[in-house]
Enzyme design. Structure first.
Site, PDB file in Angstrom:
ATOM      1  N   ASP A 283       0.829  -0.916  -0.086  1.00 55.66           N
ATOM      2  CA  ASP A 283       0.234   0.328  -0.302  1.00 55.66           C
ATOM      3  C   ASP A 283       0.531   1.339   0.100  1.00 55.66           C
ATOM      4  OD1 ASP A 283      -2.494   1.572  -0.103  1.00 55.66           O
ATOM      5  OD2 ASP A 283      -1.613   1.599   2.594  1.00 55.66           O
ATOM      6  N   GLU A 330       0.932  -0.192  -5.373  1.00 56.37           N
ATOM      7  CA  GLU A 330      -0.233   0.240  -5.113  1.00 56.37           C
ATOM      8  C   GLU A 330       0.185   1.594  -5.636  1.00 56.37           C
ATOM      9  OE1 GLU A 330      -1.939   3.624  -4.407  1.00 56.37           O
ATOM     10  OE2 GLU A 330      -1.835   2.778  -2.477  1.00 56.37           O
ATOM     11  N   ASP A 383     -11.307   1.149  -0.995  1.00 55.04           N
ATOM     12  CA  ASP A 383     -11.416   2.062  -0.750  1.00 55.04           C
ATOM     13  C   ASP A 383     -13.288   2.743  -2.006  1.00 55.04           C
ATOM     14  OD1 ASP A 383      -9.721   2.132   2.065  1.00 55.04           O
ATOM     15  OD2 ASP A 383      -8.271   3.154   0.128  1.00 55.04           O
TER      16      ASP A 383
END
Length: 482
Positions: A283, A330, A383
Site C-alpha cells: 500500500d 499500489e 476504498d
C-alpha cells in the site's frame, strides 16, 4: 536488477476481506468461498491486512505488523482439536475462550502438539515476545496507547518489563497460544487454497500505527521524540479529492537507522507476510521514493513536504535476502516518473482502476487501451464505491463517455466493467465481491477520510446464485484466465 515476473499466466481473482465472510472467521465460510472462487474460474483471493485492529476496525492501523487478529479464529475449528473439551469452549468473549483453550491444551495435548507450539514460539520470537508483552501491558493500562504508559514501561526499562513477565506469565503464554492457533488455522486455509490452485493475495501497509508493538519495541526507527510522541507524520498532499490532503498520523521512518541496520526490520516484516501469502500488495508504494512529511503539530496535510526515501537500497537488500519479491505496487495518486522507474526496476506490477478511467480524454492511464500486461486491473478497490453505486452517482457527461467508449452493448453495470477488467491485457484482474453480486453503494466497504461505519460489510450466501458462478467462469474462460 530486475527480478522474475510476478505472474506466470493470466489470472483473475476476487477481493474480499475475512471480516466480510458471514462468520467473519477462518472457518467453513472461508473454505466455501475458495470453492466458489474455483467454480467461477478464479485463482486469486485478495484480502486486506490481517492484523489486530484498533477500536475503529481499520486493518490499515493495526496493533502489530506481524500478529493475526484473534477475531478470525474459528471457534468450531478450535473445538475440533484432539486436545479440546468442546462443551467447555463456549465463552462468548474471545479472551476468556482462549484462556480456557490454553489450559485444555496444557492438560490434554500430545507430545507432537506441544512440540509444534514450542517450535512456533521459537520461530516467531523475533516479533512474538514483544507483541504479547505489548498487548498485556496495554490491557493492564486500560487500553491506553503505549506512549501514555508510565515512563518505565513506555521506555522499556528492563526491570519493569521483567516484573510484568514474572507476574503475568500465564497471561503472556495465553497470548502466544492465541497467535499459535491463528497461524495454525491460517496455514490450514492456505494449504486448502493452494491445493485448489488458488493463491492468497495479501496487503501490507507501508506505514505502521503509532500505537503498535512495532513502534514501542523499536522507537529509534521512527520519527518520535524522547517521550514517544510523533514529531513528523505521514499523509498525502492536497489534491482534487481533498483541499487539505490527508493526514494519516502514522509516524514516518527514520531511514538512516534502517540503513545502518541493513533494513533488518523490513526483512522481518516481509518474512512474516510471505509466510501468510503467495502475493503481497504494498500500500502507498510511492512512499518508498518520497514520503509526504507533515509536522505533527499540523492538523491537516497542507503544510507537508516531500522527503526522499531509500527505496532502491531497501529493495536491493530485500531482493538479495529473499531471492524474489512477489509484490504488487499500489501506485495510485500522485505518481512521478521516479516512482514508476522504481516500480519497474523491481518488476512490480502496478494497479489500474477502471472507476478512475472515465470522464476525461483518451490519455487517461486507467482506460483499457492504456493498460499494460505488467499490471493488476480492478473495477474498484476497498476504498471505492461499489461499481453499481459509483455508476449511479456519475454525472451525465461521464456516463456518455462510458457509453461512447464501449459502444453498442446491452450489458449493464457492473458487468460491463467486470467484462472490461477480465478482457484487459493485465495479467491479473481483481473484482470486489460486491461487484460480482451487483450490489449498490449501501454495501461499500470503506469511505476514505471518514471514521464511522467502515469495515463492517458482510455478505450472506443467499446473495449468490448458480448463474453468477457460471457467468463469471464463462468470462474467465473466454478471456483466457481460467
Amino acid at each position: 536488477m530486475n527480478q522474475a515476473k510476478v505472474f506466470n499466466k493470466r489470472r483473475s481473482g476476487i477481493l474480499l476481506h475475512i471480516t466480510s465472510l458471514p462468520s467473519g472467521n477462518l472457518g467453513a465460510d472461508a473454505f466455501k468461498f475458495i470453492d466458489f472462487l474455483c467454480a467461477s474460474g478464479g485463482t486469486v483471493w485478495q484480502m486486506l491486512p490481517l492484523g489486530p485492529t484498533h477500536e475503529d476496525g481499520s486493518p490499515y492501523q493495526c496493533l502489530s505488523a506481524h500478529a493475526g487478529n484473534n477475531r478470525f479464529i474459528c471457534r468450531e475449528t478450535l473445538k475440533s482439536q484432539s486436545w479440546a473439551e468442546p462443551t467447555k469452549l463456549n465463552d462468548a468473549k474471545m479472551s476468556r475462550l482462549m484462556a480456557t483453550a490454553y489450559r485444555q491444551f496444557l492438560k490434554n495435548a500430545s507430545e507432537e502438539d506441544n512440540q509444534q507450539f514450542i517450535s512456533f514460539c521459537s520461530e516467531q520470537q523475533y516479533w512474538l515476545d514483544d507483541y504479547v508483552l505489548f498487548r498485556e501491558i496495554r490491557h493492564l493500562n486500560q487500553a491506553r496507547a503505549w506512549f501514555d504508559w508510565p515512563q518505565e514501561l513506555r521506555e522499556r526499562h528492563p526491570d519493569a518489563l521483567n516484573k510484568v513477565r514474572q507476574e503475568r506469565d500465564e497471561a503472556l503464554m495465553i497470548r502466544r497460544f492465541e497467535q499459535y492457533v491463528f497461524f495454525t488455522q491460517w496455514q490450514q486455509l492456505r494449504e486448502y487454497a493452494n491445493k485448489k490452485g488458488v493463491k492468497l493475495f495479501g496487503d501490507m501497509p507501508i506505514f505502521v500505527a503509532h500505537d503498535s508493538a512495532d513502534v514501542w519495541a523499536e522507537p529509534l526507527l521512527f520519527t518520535l521524540d524522547e517521550q514517544g510522541a510523533s514529531t513528523r507524520v505521514a499523509g498525502v498532499p492536497p489534491d482534487y479529492f481533498s483541499e487539505t490532503g490527508q493526514r494519516w498520523g502514522n509516524p514516518l521512518y527514520e531511514w538512516q537507522h534502517h540503513i545502518q541496520q541493513n533494513f533488518d526490520w523490513w526483512k522481518r516484516r516481509l518474512k512474516t507476510q510471505l509466510a501468510l501469502f503467495d502475493l503481497i500488495r504494498i500500500d502507498h508504494f510511492r512512499g518508498f521514493e518520497a514520503c509526504w512529511e507533515i509536522p505533527a503539530t499540523c492538523e491537516t496535510a497542507v503544510d507537508g513536504e516531500w522527503k526522499p526515501a531509500p527505496g532502491e537500497q531497501l529493495f536491493d537488500e530485500l531482493l538479495d535476502y529473499f531471492g524474489e519479491l512477489p509484490l504488487v505496487a499500489e501506485d495510485l495518486g500522485i505518481i512521478t516518473e521516479e516512482v514508476t522507474k522504481l516500480r519497474e526496476k523491481y518488476g512490480m506490477p502496478g494497479m489500474k482502476i477502471l472507476q478512475f478511467a472515465f470522464g476525461g480524454d483518451a490519455s487517461n492511464p486507467y482506460l483499457p487501451h492504456q493498460q499494460c500486461e505488467d499490471s493488476v486491473t480492478y473495477t474498484g478497490t476497498h476504498d471505492n464505491n461499489t461499481t453499481l453505486g459509483w455508476y449511479q452517482q456519475l454525472d451525465e457527461h461521464t456516463k456518455a463517455h462510458i457509453q461512447a467508449y464501449f459502444g453498442e452493448t446491452t450489458e449493464s453495470m457492473p458487468w460491463l466493467l467486470i467484462r472490461s477488467a477480465l478482457r484487459s491485457v493485465s495479467e491479473l484482474a481483481i473484482l470486489p465481491l460486491q461487484d460480482i453480486l451487483s450490489l449498490d453503494g449501501k454495501h461499500r466497504m470503506n469511505v476514505p477520510g471518514t471514521m464511522m461505519g467502515n469495515w463492517l460489510w458482510q455478505f450472506n450466501w443467499d446473495m449468490f446464485s448458480p448463474e453468477i458462478s457460471q457467468r463469471l467462469k464463462s468470462l474467465n474462460s473466454l478471456y483466457g484466465r481460467c
